[in-house]
Scaffold this motif. Structure first.
Motif, PDB file in Angstrom:
ATOM      1  N   ASP A 280      16.519  -0.432  82.565  1.00 44.81           N
ATOM      2  CA  ASP A 280      17.298   0.536  81.793  1.00 44.81           C
ATOM      3  C   ASP A 280      18.041  -0.234  80.718  1.00 44.81           C
ATOM      4  OD1 ASP A 280      18.684   2.711  80.855  1.00 44.81           O
ATOM      5  OD2 ASP A 280      20.108   2.764  82.536  1.00 44.81           O
ATOM      6  N   THR A 281      17.675  -0.011  79.463  1.00 41.41           N
ATOM      7  CA  THR A 281      18.306  -0.746  78.365  1.00 41.41           C
ATOM      8  C   THR A 281      19.424   0.044  77.694  1.00 41.41           C
ATOM      9  OG1 THR A 281      16.575   0.043  76.872  1.00 41.41           O
ATOM     10  CG2 THR A 281      16.274  -2.132  77.860  1.00 41.41           C
ATOM     11  N   SER A 282      19.711   1.247  78.175  1.00 39.00           N
ATOM     12  CA  SER A 282      20.777   2.036  77.561  1.00 39.00           C
ATOM     13  C   SER A 282      22.152   1.431  77.837  1.00 39.00           C
ATOM     14  CB  SER A 282      20.725   3.487  78.047  1.00 39.00           C
ATOM     15  OG  SER A 282      20.918   3.536  79.445  1.00 39.00           O
ATOM     16  N   ASN A 283      22.334   0.815  78.983  1.00 40.28           N
ATOM     17  CA  ASN A 283      23.604   0.161  79.340  1.00 40.28           C
ATOM     18  C   ASN A 283      23.392  -1.328  79.538  1.00 40.28           C
ATOM     19  OD1 ASN A 283      24.855   2.667  79.391  1.00 40.28           O
ATOM     20  ND2 ASN A 283      24.479   2.951  81.574  1.00 40.28           N
ATOM     21  N   GLY A 284      22.679  -1.957  78.639  1.00 40.18           N
ATOM     22  CA  GLY A 284      22.335  -3.359  78.831  1.00 40.18           C
ATOM     23  C   GLY A 284      21.046  -3.427  79.622  1.00 40.18           C
TER      24      GLY A 284
ATOM     25  N   LEU B 229      14.967  -0.184  91.135  1.00 40.13           N
ATOM     26  CA  LEU B 229      13.673  -0.064  91.806  1.00 40.13           C
ATOM     27  C   LEU B 229      13.045   1.284  91.486  1.00 40.13           C
ATOM     28  CD1 LEU B 229      14.472  -1.482  95.346  1.00 40.13           C
ATOM     29  CD2 LEU B 229      13.150  -2.567  93.545  1.00 40.13           C
ATOM     30  N   VAL B 230      11.740   1.275  91.331  1.00 38.77           N
ATOM     31  CA  VAL B 230      10.991   2.505  91.131  1.00 38.77           C
ATOM     32  C   VAL B 230      10.972   3.250  92.463  1.00 38.77           C
ATOM     33  CG1 VAL B 230       8.697   3.424  90.619  1.00 38.77           C
ATOM     34  CG2 VAL B 230       9.556   1.455  89.357  1.00 38.77           C
ATOM     35  N   GLU B 231      11.245   4.531  92.431  1.00 38.03           N
ATOM     36  CA  GLU B 231      11.204   5.306  93.671  1.00 38.03           C
ATOM     37  C   GLU B 231       9.769   5.509  94.107  1.00 38.03           C
ATOM     38  OE1 GLU B 231      13.637   8.738  94.051  1.00 38.03           O
ATOM     39  OE2 GLU B 231      15.087   7.958  92.610  1.00 38.03           O
TER      40      GLU B 231
END
Length: 165
Positions: A31-35, A40-42
């Motif tokens: 997730d690059t929206s918050n850094g 993990l992929v569910e």
């Protein structure tokens, strides 16, 4: 090209040790929206396992595979008259890294206290503890420094594979 010709064994072992990391990387999303936040992929696991359980099973499987490959090098080298210690050294490093990765993921999934609840977990923990000094003393510098003691120390790998299995 002299570097590749001299170190082809190390290069091959490194590539083979890294390939399964691509499989493992599919179980994470970034997730690059918050850094850079790794999650993990569910439902990344198969056969009813969670993604985390699947991760520590995959890493454990590869650590056992590498350990078995390292220990089969000796009879193979004897049979075919090969004296390439440094390929075996690279394989040993791959073994230790996969084992440490397996242990870290196991602790992440189950917690450190779970390590002492079953005999096979305790045996695996001792095997990882054995592999740590083997990893740090596997360089050529340590070979020269420890001389004959190095070979005795490295023979603990046989105990580690027995405990792992």
């Amino acid at each position: 090209m002299p570097f590749i010709k001299k170190n082809y064994g190390w290069i091959i072992v490194t590539i083979l040790a890294i390939i399964p990391m691509f499989i493992i990387s599919t179980m994470f999303k970034i997730d690059t929206s918050n850094g850079f936040v790794f999650t993990l992929v569910e439902n990344g696991g198969k056969e009813g396992m969670s993604t985390l359980e699947m991760l520590y099973h995959i890493t454990g499987e590869f650590s056992i595979r590498w350990m078995t490959a390292v220990l089969t090098c000796t009879p193979f080298f004897i049979l075919f008259g090969i004296h390439n210690l440094f390929v075996r050294q690279a394989m040993g490093i791959a073994t230790a890294i996969w084992s440490l990765l397996h242990f870290v993921i196991f602790i992440w999934a189950e917690g450190f206290s779970e390590t002492f609840t079953q005999f096979n977990y305790i045996a695996g923990f001792i095997a990882v503890l054995i592999l740590i000094p083997l990893l740090f003393t596997s360089s050529r510098k340590w070979m020269k420094k420890l001389k004959r003691t190095w070979k005795k120390l490295q023979s603990l790998a046989y105990l580690a594979i027995i405990l792992s299995l």
